[in-house]
Motif scaffolding. Sequence first.
Motif, short mmCIF file in Angstrom:
data_model
loop_
_atom_site.label_atom_id
_atom_site.label_comp_id
_atom_site.label_asym_id
_atom_site.label_seq_id
_atom_site.Cartn_x
_atom_site.Cartn_y
_atom_site.Cartn_z
N ARG A 11 0.80 -1.23 0.00
CA ARG A 11 0.00 0.00 0.00
C ARG A 11 0.83 1.28 0.00
O ARG A 11 0.48 2.25 -0.63
N ASP A 12 1.93 1.27 0.74
CA ASP A 12 2.74 2.48 0.89
C ASP A 12 3.82 2.52 -0.19
O ASP A 12 4.84 1.85 -0.08
N LEU A 13 3.58 3.30 -1.22
CA LEU A 13 4.52 3.37 -2.35
C LEU A 13 5.86 3.94 -1.92
O LEU A 13 6.90 3.61 -2.52
N SER A 14 5.87 4.79 -0.89
CA SER A 14 7.13 5.42 -0.46
C SER A 14 8.14 4.39 0.05
O SER A 14 9.35 4.65 0.06
N LYS A 15 7.65 3.20 0.45
CA LYS A 15 8.56 2.13 0.88
C LYS A 15 9.20 1.42 -0.31
O LYS A 15 10.21 0.72 -0.17
N ARG A 16 8.58 1.56 -1.47
CA ARG A 16 9.09 0.92 -2.69
C ARG A 16 9.84 1.90 -3.58
O ARG A 16 10.76 1.53 -4.29
N VAL A 17 9.41 3.19 -3.56
CA VAL A 17 10.01 4.21 -4.42
C VAL A 17 10.58 5.31 -3.52
O VAL A 17 9.81 6.08 -2.94
N PRO A 18 11.90 5.38 -3.38
CA PRO A 18 12.49 6.39 -2.49
C PRO A 18 12.23 7.81 -2.95
O PRO A 18 12.09 8.08 -4.16
N SER A 19 12.18 8.73 -2.01
CA SER A 19 11.83 10.12 -2.28
C SER A 19 12.80 10.79 -3.26
O SER A 19 12.40 11.63 -4.06
N PHE A 20 14.07 10.38 -3.21
CA PHE A 20 15.07 11.10 -4.01
C PHE A 20 14.89 10.91 -5.52
O PHE A 20 15.41 11.71 -6.31
N VAL A 21 14.16 9.89 -5.96
CA VAL A 21 14.04 9.68 -7.41
C VAL A 21 13.24 10.80 -8.08
O VAL A 21 13.36 11.00 -9.29
N TYR A 22 12.43 11.51 -7.30
CA TYR A 22 11.62 12.60 -7.86
C TYR A 22 12.41 13.90 -7.95
O TYR A 22 11.99 14.83 -8.64
N LYS A 23 13.54 13.96 -7.23
CA LYS A 23 14.26 15.24 -7.07
C LYS A 23 15.67 15.14 -7.63
O LYS A 23 16.17 14.06 -7.92
N ASP A 24 16.33 16.30 -7.74
CA ASP A 24 17.74 16.33 -8.13
C ASP A 24 18.57 15.72 -7.00
O ASP A 24 18.44 16.13 -5.84
N GLN A 25 19.41 14.76 -7.34
CA GLN A 25 20.23 14.09 -6.32
C GLN A 25 21.56 13.74 -6.97
O GLN A 25 21.68 12.76 -7.69
N GLY A 26 22.60 14.57 -6.71
CA GLY A 26 23.89 14.31 -7.32
C GLY A 26 23.78 14.40 -8.84
O GLY A 26 23.30 15.38 -9.40
N LEU A 27 24.21 13.34 -9.52
CA LEU A 27 24.15 13.30 -10.98
C LEU A 27 22.76 12.95 -11.49
O LEU A 27 22.46 13.14 -12.67
N ASP A 28 21.92 12.40 -10.61
CA ASP A 28 20.56 12.06 -11.01
C ASP A 28 19.68 13.31 -11.01
O ASP A 28 19.72 14.10 -10.06
N LYS A 29 18.88 13.45 -12.04
CA LYS A 29 18.04 14.64 -12.18
C LYS A 29 16.60 14.34 -11.84
O LYS A 29 16.09 13.27 -12.18
#
Length: 542
Positions: A340-358
């Motif tokens: 039920r809780d997607l945040s446990k499967r998809v970390p918050s940082f994937v939506y945001k700029d994080q190092g080289l990941d955009k």
Amino acid sequence: MENLIFEFCDYIADKDKDNLQADQKIIISKEIERAIRNIIEMKLQYKTIYEGEKKKTEIIDPAKEKFDLLGLEEVKKNALNNAKLESRTRNKIEFNNKINEKEWIKNVFSAINNVEFKEFAIPRKIYLNVSYDVLSGSNLSQFDSVVDTKGLDENPICKDLQKYIENQDTICLFVTSFNDAPEANIRKLIGYHLTSKSKDFHHRFVTLVLAHKNQPEKVHGCDGDWDAGIQIRKEEVQATFRNLNLDFFLENILFYDALRYYRDDIVKLNTDIYSEEDVQADKNEFIEAIVGVVERRRNILLDEIKDITESFTRIKNGDALTGSEIKAIEKAIQKIKDLRDLSKRVPSFVYKDQGLDKGFVTKYIEYYRTVYKAWNTKHAIHRNFGSYEPRNIDIYYDMRVFAEGMDEDEMLKKFTKEAKQELENILNDLTSANESLKTLIPELVIQFNSLYDNFISEVGKEIQKEAKRKLSPQKEDSDFWKALIKEKGKVRPPGETYTDNVCQTLKHELEKEESLNTFLEIQAVKSWKKLVAKMLSFFGEK
């Protein structure tokens, strides 16, 4: 019309400047250029020049000559005066019965499309009502209408196509050239829609490949045989779709060569080999192939109805579930609850700029920068506060599509791919050792795919609404839009560019207050929870 004319004049002023970067050049389509030249009475002229026995064609551009002589502002005044926009108010023309109706349609449609009549403006759409006399004896008479949309220009996934693609009663033909089939823009558009597993788009999608004379005979391995060349190319097109994980039927890849029976040296029927009957038979065969798509689609729907009816009967007449089956369902319910809780499967940082990941916003800005490459296109978007109708551009709809993911390996579709597969596996595992569930579970998988597609669409629509809210008001007194519009013609220090500035301003606006990155994450988590709740409700759980 005024905007289009001025844009053409700016294009004339800039087109011979060699020192401009790609994103600084003004780009207008050849179709629009031809229409504008007809309106402002500055058509290109062609002059033949002889140098001894050799001859060459010199192109004379009255618009460029006027610009060189008078400057940009005078060219704009002259063009606007020649256009006589106040008299271009007519929007209807009827068959005059003086010549053959087909010939009249051909001539008048061309004249309207090229704006050769002084009483017409550039048409946004042309509605052509055809009499029964024209269609009698043709398979086309069984279709309600034929809609020819604009070509897939900079952005193939545009808002105006959505209503046709979503319409269950529409067959969508994506036209592509023979050597490039399927073209990149068509792959993107088809790829975006075929990732929706529940909507059966692949039954209604047709790739129409327009072959030019002798192209099929030149296909490697066909030994000069037209039919063999077509078959080889058809299989290559399907292989391209398959490599992109797109389900596209071989029967829905069609070919048509309008000049197949004509001479090479002149557009005239090769009467030594062919007759008018051969040409008509070829047309009929093509239309029958389209009818075949309709028939297959109809039969698929009838089979679905039959399968659902039989499944319902089996479920209704089935015995009670065994103890092991009840335990298997209970175990599956618990596994679904754990998802039920997607945040446990998809970390918050994937939506945001994080190092080289955009993050989402950064990636969208890169998309905006490259898809609408020319500065004049961006300026037209800004001047119209995000939506530029003449080119079917709507950046709010773009953000929706981009957030959803243009294919299953981008954005939300990519982020949730594992969680989706995990849930689907839970359902499929129930059928492996539980005989009574082999009828029920496949129906649930179909329902799940539908819910997942709705989940993706729902989040995308929320992004579209939020983007529009963040960039409000869509008015000239908005500081944000005013800043973007003022970038045109601004004097800049070395190293600063128009594109960098407008992209940075747009990015800042989308990320300030609650960033669109965070909004996407919140909406995804919320909508996923609703999806799982609906799945649990099938098992009687709340």
